[in-house]
Design an enzyme around this catalytic site. Structure first.
Site, PDB file in Angstrom:
ATOM      1  N   CYS A 221       6.599  -0.530   6.331  1.00 52.14           N
ATOM      2  CA  CYS A 221       6.140   0.653   5.607  1.00 52.14           C
ATOM      3  C   CYS A 221       7.238   1.095   4.655  1.00 52.14           C
ATOM      4  CB  CYS A 221       5.834   1.772   6.612  1.00 52.14           C
ATOM      5  SG  CYS A 221       5.302   3.311   5.847  1.00 52.14           S
ATOM      6  N   LEU A 222       6.850   1.456   3.445  1.00 51.36           N
ATOM      7  CA  LEU A 222       7.841   1.905   2.460  1.00 51.36           C
ATOM      8  C   LEU A 222       8.557   3.173   2.923  1.00 51.36           C
ATOM      9  CD1 LEU A 222       5.844   1.243  -0.842  1.00 51.36           C
ATOM     10  CD2 LEU A 222       7.673  -0.150   0.161  1.00 51.36           C
TER      11      LEU A 222
ATOM     12  N   HIS B 279      -3.453   0.773   8.016  1.00 50.53           N
ATOM     13  CA  HIS B 279      -2.113   1.375   7.918  1.00 50.53           C
ATOM     14  C   HIS B 279      -2.136   2.585   6.975  1.00 50.53           C
ATOM     15  CE1 HIS B 279       2.433   0.936   7.484  1.00 50.53           C
ATOM     16  NE2 HIS B 279       2.122   1.734   6.487  1.00 50.53           N
ATOM     17  N   GLU B 280      -2.745   2.403   5.807  1.00 48.65           N
ATOM     18  CA  GLU B 280      -2.749   3.495   4.817  1.00 48.65           C
ATOM     19  C   GLU B 280      -3.621   4.659   5.272  1.00 48.65           C
ATOM     20  OE1 GLU B 280      -0.475   3.448   2.688  1.00 48.65           O
ATOM     21  OE2 GLU B 280      -0.042   1.345   3.088  1.00 48.65           O
TER      22      GLU B 280
ATOM     23  N   GLY C 180       0.824  -1.203   0.000  1.00 46.31           N
ATOM     24  CA  GLY C 180       0.000   0.000   0.000  1.00 46.31           C
ATOM     25  C   GLY C 180       0.852   1.244   0.000  1.00 46.31           C
TER      26      GLY C 180
ATOM     27  N   GLN D 123       3.045   9.906   1.012  1.00 46.72           N
ATOM     28  CA  GLN D 123       4.342   9.222   0.935  1.00 46.72           C
ATOM     29  C   GLN D 123       5.112   9.575  -0.332  1.00 46.72           C
ATOM     30  OE1 GLN D 123       2.543   5.179   1.960  1.00 46.72           O
ATOM     31  NE2 GLN D 123       4.609   5.022   2.790  1.00 46.72           N
TER      32      GLN D 123
ATOM     33  N   HIS E 252      -1.807   6.962   7.492  1.00 51.79           N
ATOM     34  CA  HIS E 252      -0.927   7.904   6.778  1.00 51.79           C
ATOM     35  C   HIS E 252      -1.668   9.202   6.455  1.00 51.79           C
ATOM     36  CE1 HIS E 252       2.884   5.913   5.963  1.00 51.79           C
ATOM     37  NE2 HIS E 252       2.284   4.809   5.555  1.00 51.79           N
TER      38      HIS E 252
END
Ligand code: NI
Length: 161
Positions: A89-90, A131-132, A46, A51, A135
Site C-alpha cells: 500500500c502506498l 484493497h481500495e 490503486g 490517501q 480504504h
C-alpha cells in the site's frame, strides 16, 4: 494537475469512513486528475481519495499502467473464489504482507461523469478493488495480514500494489 502528498499509516484520516459523492464538481474533477497523477508518480496500482487527505468515496485503480478505472461510490455486488498473495500500500511504504482476498469481484460504481457502470475483475484487479474499497471504510491491509509485514527489497522488480 498535481502530485498530492500521500498520507501514511498512523495518520488519523486513514481510519475514517469516506463520504458518498453526490455531484461532480470542478474540485472533484481536479481531485481525480491529481489522484491519477499521484498514482502513476508513485508507481502504484490503486489509490483512494482518503490517501491524499480527502474523505470522499473515490478510488482510482490501474493494474496495467495504461488503463485507469475511476470508481465513485463503489460497492461490491459479488465475489468469488479466493487468492492468497503479497500486497502492499502506498500508505505503508516499504512494506508488504500476505493477504487473502476473493479471486473474483464485481463492483458497481459511478464513473468520472457520474454514470453508473459495473466492473468485474480477477486476480490482481480483484485484489486491488478489495484493497481500495477497504480504504473507503477506514481499513488498511495491515489489519488482514497473515503473519508479519516484510520489508520490500530496494530493487523494484515489483509485485507492489
Ligand atoms: Ni492502499
Amino acid at each position: 494537475m498535481a502530485i498530492r502528498n500521500i498520507r501514511e499509516i498512523g495518520e488519523d484520516i486513514l481510519t475514517k469512513k469516506c463520504k458518498e459523492v453526490t455531484e461532480m464538481t470542478d474540485r472533484t474533477r481536479y481531485l481525480i486528475e491529481d489522484m491519477l497523477d499521484t498514482l502513476y508518480e508513485a508507481n502504484g496500482v490503486g489509490l483512494a481519495a482518503c490517501q491524499v487527505g480527502v474523505l470522499k468515496r473515490i478510488v482510482v485503480i490501474d493494474v496495467t499502467g495504461e488503463d485507469p478505472y475511476v470508481l465513485i461510490n463503489p460497492h461490491i455486488l459479488e465475489t468469488g473464489g479466493e487468492q492468497t498473495g503479497s500486497e502492499g500500500c502506498l500508505s505503508v511504504p516499504g512494506k508488504s504482507g500476505i493477504v487473502t482476498r476473493p479471486n473474483y469481484v464485481k463492483v458497481a460504481a459511478l464513473d468520472a461523469d457520474m454514470k453508473p457502470f459495473e466492473l468485474e475483475g480477477t486476480e490482481l484487479l480483484a485484489r486491488a478493488i478489495c484493497h481500495e474499497l477497504d480504504h473507503l471504510d477506514g481499513h488498511l491491509y495491515v489489519e488482514k495480514v497473515e503473519g508479519e509485514l516484510t520489508d520490500l527489497k530496494p530493487v523494484p522488480e515489483d509485485e507492489e500494489e
